[in-house]
Every structure is written in structure tokens, then in C-alpha cells.
Design an enzyme around this catalytic site. Structure first.
Site, PDB file in Angstrom:
ATOM      1  N   ASP A  50     159.261  87.011 104.161  1.00  0.00           N
ATOM      2  CA  ASP A  50     158.312  85.903 104.269  1.00  0.00           C
ATOM      3  C   ASP A  50     158.821  84.645 103.572  1.00  0.00           C
ATOM      4  OD1 ASP A  50     156.957  88.713 103.985  1.00  0.00           O
ATOM      5  OD2 ASP A  50     155.591  87.560 105.231  1.00  0.00           O
ATOM      6  N   HIS A 215     157.819  94.860 109.178  1.00  0.00           N
ATOM      7  CA  HIS A 215     157.202  93.671 108.577  1.00  0.00           C
ATOM      8  C   HIS A 215     155.846  94.004 107.946  1.00  0.00           C
ATOM      9  CE1 HIS A 215     156.068  89.602 107.786  1.00  0.00           C
ATOM     10  NE2 HIS A 215     154.988  89.700 108.534  1.00  0.00           N
ATOM     11  N   HIS A 224     146.321  91.472 103.258  1.00  0.00           N
ATOM     12  CA  HIS A 224     146.107  92.186 104.519  1.00  0.00           C
ATOM     13  C   HIS A 224     145.735  93.661 104.321  1.00  0.00           C
ATOM     14  CE1 HIS A 224     148.766  88.839 105.966  1.00  0.00           C
ATOM     15  NE2 HIS A 224     147.799  88.773 106.840  1.00  0.00           N
ATOM     16  N   HIS A 250     154.974  90.806 104.759  1.00  0.00           N
ATOM     17  CA  HIS A 250     153.663  90.440 105.311  1.00  0.00           C
ATOM     18  C   HIS A 250     152.680  89.987 104.245  1.00  0.00           C
ATOM     19  CE1 HIS A 250     150.931  89.896 108.573  1.00  0.00           C
ATOM     20  NE2 HIS A 250     150.140  90.894 108.268  1.00  0.00           N
ATOM     21  N   ASP A 251     152.393  90.828 103.252  1.00  0.00           N
ATOM     22  CA  ASP A 251     151.603  90.337 102.117  1.00  0.00           C
ATOM     23  C   ASP A 251     152.561  89.607 101.184  1.00  0.00           C
ATOM     24  OD1 ASP A 251     148.981  90.898 102.676  1.00  0.00           O
ATOM     25  OD2 ASP A 251     149.047  92.928 101.853  1.00  0.00           O
ATOM     26  N   HIS A 252     152.175  88.379 100.796  1.00  0.00           N
ATOM     27  CA  HIS A 252     153.104  87.516 100.051  1.00  0.00           C
ATOM     28  C   HIS A 252     153.086  87.845  98.567  1.00  0.00           C
ATOM     29  CE1 HIS A 252     153.188  84.287 103.445  1.00  0.00           C
ATOM     30  NE2 HIS A 252     153.446  85.512 103.864  1.00  0.00           N
TER      31      HIS A 252
END
Ligand SMILES: *[C@@H]1O[C@H](CO)[C@@H](O)[C@H](O)[C@H]1NC(C)=O
Length: 341
Positions: A50, A215, A224, A250-252
Site C-alpha cells: 500500500d 493483498h 477492513h 490492504h489495512d494500512h
């Protein structure tokens, strides 16, 4: 046998096309790339997710620290967990964002190694195929992104999985346009074939370590959270085939979660640029070993017997370490394996 009139013949034919195709389409082998380990039979790599924002949101600072750690560990390659280019992937394989967010950012000598990448949902919002184009390798020879594939050394097999087509919301209530040209909508046949190919490859794997990369998270306490579709479709396959680590973005944030039903560990590295401070669900879940909501990245060092995993923040500070050994017992349990320093 009942006689079919013209209309029902057509209906039957459409039905056969819609639902039969997946069965006729024989599963193929996933594309396999080989990457030899070092002479001492070890291998190390960094994991980033990301990230592509032309250096903004501390992307350049994270890149600088990756260069430092990459040199210290003499890394063999870098893994990108997707959402490679914001906000909407690449527009084509001539999109200047490729160089602005990749080539001109990760400039350290130690990072001049192959970058093995998967696509994230943001990448699917642009021209998804552009990131797979061999033309990008003419611009920057490090770049290697395919949808689903295997990087194979004798020591470890890394199974890269295209997880975006699994997520039903992207098809059912799309807030954005996605490039489904090679996935099809609905993606049932694509997912069925992918899982078949993956099952075949996992069953045949003789590598000491098995790592899967996608991802989207299977387990996460970030924004998420768990991904329902991956928990039901992918998780049982990884557990049954004794995959050691599932790695995603995906989760930052950065996370380390233990599977509750197998020795598998979930490692999340999705903090390559913009981080989501404070965006966390249930921090005190007992399967959660580590959660950090700032920017950073992860390193993995593998030998025949040990895996050494380290998470770093934007300043290169070590936030969390986990070590796993294959030598302790033939039957591995979470308690025997986990030693958090
Ligand atoms: C960059 O990193 C520093 C140090 O962690 C942090 O304080 C700052 O908010 C970050 N900046 C951005 C734009 O994320």
C-alpha cells in the site's frame, strides 16, 4: 426425454455456458519463477504494501529505511502486497506514476533486487493488465507483477494469490470502476480455477517453508478486518497444506496475528505510505501478537531451520520480532514455535 422447444434450448445453452465453463476449463499450473537462495542456503526479503504515492505520506522515509535494512540483511528480493499505485493503479504501461512512485523512490542500492508484486483493489481501479506488462521491466528491470504465481527456491515457495476478485462487494455494490476484463463478472470460474491451481501447487510443494501472499487479509483487526470470502475459501486450503505464513496488506498498518486452528501466522505489512492512525477494531484479541497503526515495513530471514520476522517503523526502529523454528519438534504447536522478543 422431454422435448425441448426453441426457447428452452437457448436457455439450456446459456446455462451451460454460464455454469459449465469452469468445469471444462482444465486447471493449469500456476506460473513458476525460480529464485535461488544464498550460498549458505538462507534467504531474506522485505515486505511492503500500500505504497505508491509519489513519495508522499512518508513513502520516501519508509523507502530510505528499507534501503538501510535491505543492506544490513543483504536481501534477495522485495515482496509487495499490492495497492502498488494510488489512487487508481496505472492508466497504462506508459503511466509516469510507475517511475514517480516506484523507480524514483526505492533508489537504495540494496533495493535493486527483484520486486515480486500482487495487485490490490486500487490497482484494479486502473488498467490492471498494465502492471503485468513486460514493458515496465524495460523501464525498471526490478518490477515483476503477475496475478497469481509462485516464486520457488529450494528453501521456500511463495504463493502469490490474486485476492481482489474474491471480494463480493466489489462486484455487488461497486463504489468504483474495476478492470475485470480478464477476471469476468461474475468471477466464479476465475476463483474456482485459481483455487484448483493453488491446491495442486500447494500439495506438490516440497519446500521447507511455504508462504502465501495476497493483498487482502484473512485475519486483521485493522479498518477492513477479517475477509469473509478468504476465511471460507482460502484459509482451509492454506491450513490443510501447512502454510507457515500468510502475508498481506490492504489495512494500512503492521500486524502479527496467530491462527487459532493451526500453526500458521498472519503477517500484515500495508504501511508503505498513508497510515490509518487509530483505525483499529479490537486490539486485545488473544490471537493478536502485535498491531501498529503507523508507517513501516517488515523483513523475513529464512534458513533451513529458522524464520526471523521483524517489523520496523518509518524511522527504522524495530517494533516487533517473532522467531519460528522447524527443529523444535516434528509436530509444531503455537506454544512451541512462538518466541516473541
Ligand atoms: C511521518 O512520520 C512521522 C513519524 O512517525 C509522523 O509523525 C508523521 O505524522 C508522518 N507524516 C505523514 C504525512 O504521515
Amino acid at each position: 426425454m422431454a422435448r425441448l422447444n426453441g426457447n428452452s434450448m437457448i436457455m439450456w445453452f446459456l446455462f451451460a455456458i454460464m455454469f459449465g465453463l469452469g468445469n471444462f476449463h482444465a486447471s493449469a499450473e500456476l506460473q513458476r519463477l525460480t529464485h535461488a537462495p544464498k550460498n549458505d542456503d538462507s534467504l531474506s526479503f522485505l515486505v511492503l504494501g500500500d505504497w505508491g504515492r509519489k513519495g508522499d505520506y512518508n513513502q520516501s522515509d519508509v523507502a530510505y529505511q528499507m534501503g538501510y535494512v535491505g543492506k544490513k540483511l543483504n536481501i534477495d528480493f522485495v515482496i509487495s502486497t499490492g495497492d502498488n499505485f494510488y489512487d487508481n493503479g496505472l492508466t497504462s504501461d506508459r503511466d509516469p506514476n510507475f517511475e514517480e512512485s516506484f523507480s524514483k523512490i526505492y533508489t537504495a542500492k540494496s533495493l535493486q533486487k527483484p520486486w515480486y508484486a500482487v495487485l490490490g483493489n486500487h490497482d484494479y481501479r486502473g488498467d490492471a493488465a498494465a502492471q503485468l506488462s513486460p514493458f515496465l521491466r524495460q523501464i525498471d528491470s526490478r518490477w515483476l507483477c503477475l496475478r497469481s504465481y509462485i516464486v520457488d527456491s529450494e528453501l521456500v515457495e511463495v504463493f502469490f494469490i490474486d485476492t481482489t476478485p474474491f471480494i463480493q462487494d466489489y462486484f455487488i455494490s461497486p463504489e468504483h470502476d474495476y478492470d475485470w476484463r480478464e477476471v469476468n463478472n461474475p468471477p466464479k470460474a476465475y476463483i474456482t480455477n485459481l483455487l484448483k491451481d493453488l491446491a495442486m501447487a500447494l500439495r506438490g510443494s516440497k519446500a521447507k517453508w511455504k508462504i502465501a501472499v495476497g493483498h487482502h487479509a484473512i485475519r486483521s483487526i485493522g479498518h477492513h478486518g477479517d475477509t469473509r470470502e478468504l476465511v471460507s475459501l482460502l484459509l482451509p486450503l492454506l491450513q490443510a497444506n501447512k502454510v507457515d505464513f500468510y502475508i498481506n496488506g490492504h489495512d494500512h498498518c503492521l500486524e502479527h496475528i496467530s491462527d487459532t486452528a493451526s500453526p500458521m501466522q498472519f503477517l500484515i505489512s500495508g504501511a508503505g505510505s498513508k497510515a490509518w492512525r487509530g483505525d483499529v477494531q479490537k486490539r486485545n484479541r488473544e490471537d493478536v501478537n502485535f498491531f501498529y497503526d503507523g508507517q513501516g515495513f517488515m523483513s523475513v530471514q529464512l534458513t533451513q531451520t529458522d524464520a526471523n520476522i521483524v517489523f520496523y517503523d518509518v524511522n527504522g526502529k524495530v517494533l516487533h520480532r517473532a522467531m519460528y523454528s522447524k527443529e523444535l519438534h516434528s509436530v509444531r504447536t503455537k506454544e512451541q514455535l512462538l518466541s516473541i522478543i
